[in-house]
Design a protein around this motif. Sequence first.
Motif, PDB file in Angstrom:
ATOM      1  N   VAL A   1       0.955  -1.349   0.073  1.00  0.00           N
ATOM      2  CA  VAL A   1      -0.134  -0.094  -0.032  1.00  0.00           C
ATOM      3  C   VAL A   1       0.986   1.337  -0.039  1.00  0.00           C
ATOM      4  O   VAL A   1       2.145   1.439   0.629  1.00  0.00           O
ATOM      5  CB  VAL A   1      -1.102   0.115   1.245  1.00  0.00           C
ATOM      6  N   ARG A   2       0.517   2.392  -0.627  1.00  0.00           N
ATOM      7  CA  ARG A   2       1.066   3.472  -0.759  1.00  0.00           C
ATOM      8  C   ARG A   2       1.047   4.395   0.478  1.00  0.00           C
ATOM      9  O   ARG A   2       1.844   5.439   0.681  1.00  0.00           O
ATOM     10  CB  ARG A   2       0.659   4.363  -1.835  1.00  0.00           C
ATOM     11  N   GLY A   3       0.181   4.143   1.457  1.00  0.00           N
ATOM     12  CA  GLY A   3      -0.102   5.008   2.619  1.00  0.00           C
ATOM     13  C   GLY A   3      -1.281   4.377   3.432  1.00  0.00           C
ATOM     14  O   GLY A   3      -1.881   3.634   2.942  1.00  0.00           O
ATOM     15  N   PHE A   4      -1.698   5.224   4.549  1.00  0.00           N
ATOM     16  CA  PHE A   4      -2.787   4.988   5.198  1.00  0.00           C
ATOM     17  C   PHE A   4      -3.676   6.049   5.228  1.00  0.00           C
ATOM     18  O   PHE A   4      -3.150   7.286   5.427  1.00  0.00           O
ATOM     19  CB  PHE A   4      -2.488   4.618   6.201  1.00  0.00           C
ATOM     20  N   LYS A   5      -4.886   5.742   5.404  1.00  0.00           N
ATOM     21  CA  LYS A   5      -6.033   6.959   5.515  1.00  0.00           C
ATOM     22  C   LYS A   5      -7.023   6.598   6.860  1.00  0.00           C
ATOM     23  O   LYS A   5      -7.545   5.368   6.806  1.00  0.00           O
ATOM     24  CB  LYS A   5      -6.915   7.342   4.442  1.00  0.00           C
ATOM     25  N   GLY A   6      -7.480   7.559   7.623  1.00  0.00           N
ATOM     26  CA  GLY A   6      -8.269   7.437   8.718  1.00  0.00           C
ATOM     27  C   GLY A   6      -9.072   8.690   8.767  1.00  0.00           C
ATOM     28  O   GLY A   6      -8.756   9.530   8.262  1.00  0.00           O
ATOM     29  N   PHE A   7     -10.543   8.189   9.436  1.00  0.00           N
ATOM     30  CA  PHE A   7     -11.229   9.132   9.473  1.00  0.00           C
ATOM     31  C   PHE A   7     -11.592   9.743  10.828  1.00  0.00           C
ATOM     32  O   PHE A   7     -11.455   8.812  11.878  1.00  0.00           O
ATOM     33  CB  PHE A   7     -12.745   8.926   8.803  1.00  0.00           C
ATOM     34  N   LEU A   8     -11.701  11.117  11.039  1.00  0.00           N
ATOM     35  CA  LEU A   8     -11.805  11.446  12.588  1.00  0.00           C
ATOM     36  C   LEU A   8     -13.252  11.876  12.669  1.00  0.00           C
ATOM     37  O   LEU A   8     -13.600  12.394  13.913  1.00  0.00           O
ATOM     38  CB  LEU A   8     -11.018  12.767  12.985  1.00  0.00           C
ATOM     39  N   ILE A   9     -14.009  11.686  11.732  1.00  0.00           N
ATOM     40  CA  ILE A   9     -15.572  11.604  11.815  1.00  0.00           C
ATOM     41  C   ILE A   9     -16.142  10.683  10.981  1.00  0.00           C
ATOM     42  O   ILE A   9     -15.658  10.106  10.256  1.00  0.00           O
ATOM     43  CB  ILE A   9     -15.951  13.184  11.374  1.00  0.00           C
ATOM     44  N   ASP A  10     -17.447  10.457  11.425  1.00  0.00           N
ATOM     45  CA  ASP A  10     -18.237   9.734  10.742  1.00  0.00           C
ATOM     46  C   ASP A  10     -17.907   9.612   8.946  1.00  0.00           C
ATOM     47  O   ASP A  10     -18.102  10.431   8.570  1.00  0.00           O
ATOM     48  CB  ASP A  10     -19.662   9.607  10.624  1.00  0.00           C
ATOM     49  N   SER A  11     -17.480   8.380   8.617  1.00  0.00           N
ATOM     50  CA  SER A  11     -17.298   8.307   7.133  1.00  0.00           C
ATOM     51  C   SER A  11     -18.244   8.269   6.200  1.00  0.00           C
ATOM     52  O   SER A  11     -18.088   8.624   5.015  1.00  0.00           O
ATOM     53  CB  SER A  11     -16.361   7.012   6.801  1.00  0.00           C
ATOM     54  N   GLY A  12     -19.566   8.015   6.669  1.00  0.00           N
ATOM     55  CA  GLY A  12     -20.531   7.573   5.956  1.00  0.00           C
ATOM     56  C   GLY A  12     -20.970   6.267   5.553  1.00  0.00           C
ATOM     57  O   GLY A  12     -22.106   5.874   4.923  1.00  0.00           O
ATOM     58  N   VAL A  13     -20.042   5.328   5.765  1.00  0.00           N
ATOM     59  CA  VAL A  13     -20.187   3.849   5.490  1.00  0.00           C
ATOM     60  C   VAL A  13     -19.840   3.200   6.847  1.00  0.00           C
ATOM     61  O   VAL A  13     -18.749   3.259   7.436  1.00  0.00           O
ATOM     62  CB  VAL A  13     -19.417   3.225   4.460  1.00  0.00           C
ATOM     63  N   ASP A  14     -20.641   2.254   7.064  1.00  0.00           N
ATOM     64  CA  ASP A  14     -20.664   1.604   8.460  1.00  0.00           C
ATOM     65  C   ASP A  14     -19.122   0.542   8.547  1.00  0.00           C
ATOM     66  O   ASP A  14     -18.645   0.517   9.630  1.00  0.00           O
ATOM     67  CB  ASP A  14     -21.753   0.423   8.588  1.00  0.00           C
ATOM     68  N   GLU A  15     -18.714   0.341   7.358  1.00  0.00           N
ATOM     69  CA  GLU A  15     -17.656  -0.869   7.514  1.00  0.00           C
ATOM     70  C   GLU A  15     -16.475   0.069   7.665  1.00  0.00           C
ATOM     71  O   GLU A  15     -15.111  -0.580   7.481  1.00  0.00           O
ATOM     72  CB  GLU A  15     -17.466  -1.661   6.133  1.00  0.00           C
ATOM     73  N   PHE A  16     -16.303   1.392   7.591  1.00  0.00           N
ATOM     74  CA  PHE A  16     -15.253   2.040   8.015  1.00  0.00           C
ATOM     75  C   PHE A  16     -15.286   3.261   8.894  1.00  0.00           C
ATOM     76  O   PHE A  16     -15.578   4.503   8.713  1.00  0.00           O
ATOM     77  CB  PHE A  16     -14.825   2.723   6.345  1.00  0.00           C
TER      78      PHE A  16
END
Length: 535
Positions: A178-193
Motif C-alpha cells: 500500500v502507498r499509505g494509510f487513511k483514517g477518518f476523525l468523523i463518521d465516514s458515511g459507511v459502516d464498514e469504515f
Amino acid sequence: MTINNTAQTEVYPTPPRSPNSQAAASNVSAHITVLASSRAVVNGRLTPATLVISQTTGKTMSIAESVQPASDFPPGTAYVDHTPHILLPGLVDAHVHLNEPGRTEWEGFWTGTRAAAFGGVTTVVDMPLNAIPPTTTVAGLREKVQAARNKCWVDVGFYGGVVPGNQGELKGLVRDGVRGFKGFLIDSGVDEFPAVSSEDIAKAMAELKNEETVLMFHAEMIPPIADSVGDAVQWSLPPLSPTGPLNSYNTFLSSRPSSFETYAISEIISLASLAPNLPLHIVHLSAIEAIPLLRQARREGVNITAETCFHYLSLAAEAVQEGDTRHKCCPPIRTQINQDGLWDELLRDDVEESSVIQTIVSDHSPCTPNLKLLPPGLSVPSQGSGAGPGTPRSDPSPDAGDFFAAWGGISSVGLGLPILWTESLSRKITIVDIVRWCCANTARQVGLSSQKGALAVGLDGDVAVFDDEAEFIVQHDSMLFRNKCSPYEGRKLSGVVRETWVRGQKVFERQSGFDEKAGPAGRLLLERRTTKKTL
C-alpha cells in the motif's frame, strides 16, 4: 542539450544501407517510441523536447531539449511531433475512490481508469473505502487487487485504511505494497469504515512509526460546544441538526464550519510527537483557517503536509443553486474568499518556507445519481437506464434537494487538468505549477517519484499531450466515470488532453478514443515503498 542515461547514444542517425545494418535499424525502430514537441515540461521549465521511450521497458531512455526530426531515428521508428501541444508528465491523482469490489454500481476500475486516461492521468491511487470489503486488512487488499486485474487502463496504487482495532494489520499492508494509510476523525458515511479516536491514532502511529509510508487523515471533528458534550467528541459524533432549509447550501455549509477542520488538525498535530519520523498528511483541506496551524507545526518540525482538491479551487458556495446536491462534499465547498485564500497559499512565493498545501487531487467520490437526491430538472438517470441527460424522475424523492440526506462526494476524475488550466486564465498559474502540484508532488507523496511524476530518464514513459488552446463543454461524452453526475456538467473548460501514454503505450486519443482491441494495459503498483514522503 540531451539528457541521457549511460546506456544510450544521444541521437539515432540513419544507418548505412546494407542488409545487416537495415535489419539492425529495423530492430531498433521496433523497440522505441519517439515523442517530440516545441513545448514540454522538463526539469521544472517549459522547453522544446524529444523523448525516446523504450517499448520493451516502458521507461524513458533519453530526452533531448530540442525537437529532433524523424530523420535522426532509424526508418520505421514510431515518431510523432506534437508541436504546438505541450508534453506533460502523466498526472498522478493521489486521491480516488474506485469502489470495487462491493459498490461497482458507483464506480469501478474499468470506468474510473478510463475517465482518468481521458484527462491525462496515468496513475491513480485508490482510497481504502468505499469498496466492500474496505482495504483495512491484508485479505481486503488482496480481494481488491484480484478485482482490479485486467481492468485498469492506467496504473493503479492502493491505500490502506486505519480503523479501530486494525493496528495488527498495518505492517502487513505495508509489506503488501500500500502507498499509505487513511483514517477518518468523523463518521465516514459507511459502516464498514468507522472513525478513529485519538487512542486508535496512537496505536496506528506506534505500528507505523518506523515504516516507509504516510499516515493521512480526513480531518473533521465536532469541537466541544458545551460542557455536556464532554469526551464524546473524540468519537466523532455526526453533525448537529441544521436550523435552516435543508435544500439551502448555506444551511449545509453552516453546519460544517471551518472549526471542524481546525479542531481535527490540532488533534493530529498534538499526537505527532508519538511518531516524529512518520509523515502525516491532511487530505482534502478546505478551510483556510487551518493553514496557520499547519505552518506553525511545520516550523516546529512536525512532518505534516496537506492537499486540496480541484473543486475547492474552482467552485464557490455563493454559486451553488438551491437543491443542487451535486456540490455536496465533506469538508464542504466554501466561499469565494476561502477559495482565493487556498490559491494564495498554493502560490506562496517564499524561498525559506514552502506552502503547506503541496498537492492537488480530485477526491473523486462518486455514487449512483439516486443517492444525490437531485430535484426534478437537475436529476440524471442511473447508468444504463436509457434515459437522456437531465431527465426528471417521475417519482421524485421527498428528500429531493436535501443537502443533509444526499450522499456527499464530487465526481471529477479526468477533469482536473482542464479545471486548473481554466483557473489559470484569471490567476498567476503556469503549466509548470500544475505539473508540480499534480505530478511531481503527488508522486512523491505516495512513494512513486522513482517511477512517476516527471519527464525524466529512467522514469516511466507516462505522457499527456495537452492542447492548451482548445476548449470543451463538460457533457456526458467527456465524463467517462460510470455515473454522469457532476457539478462540472455544462461548464466550459479550457485545455484538452489530445493523447495519453502509459509507459510508452498510447492508451487514449481524443479523436479515436481507446484501443478496445488491445484492451487495458495498466499495472497494479504493489511494490513495497522504499522512501517516505518528503514535501
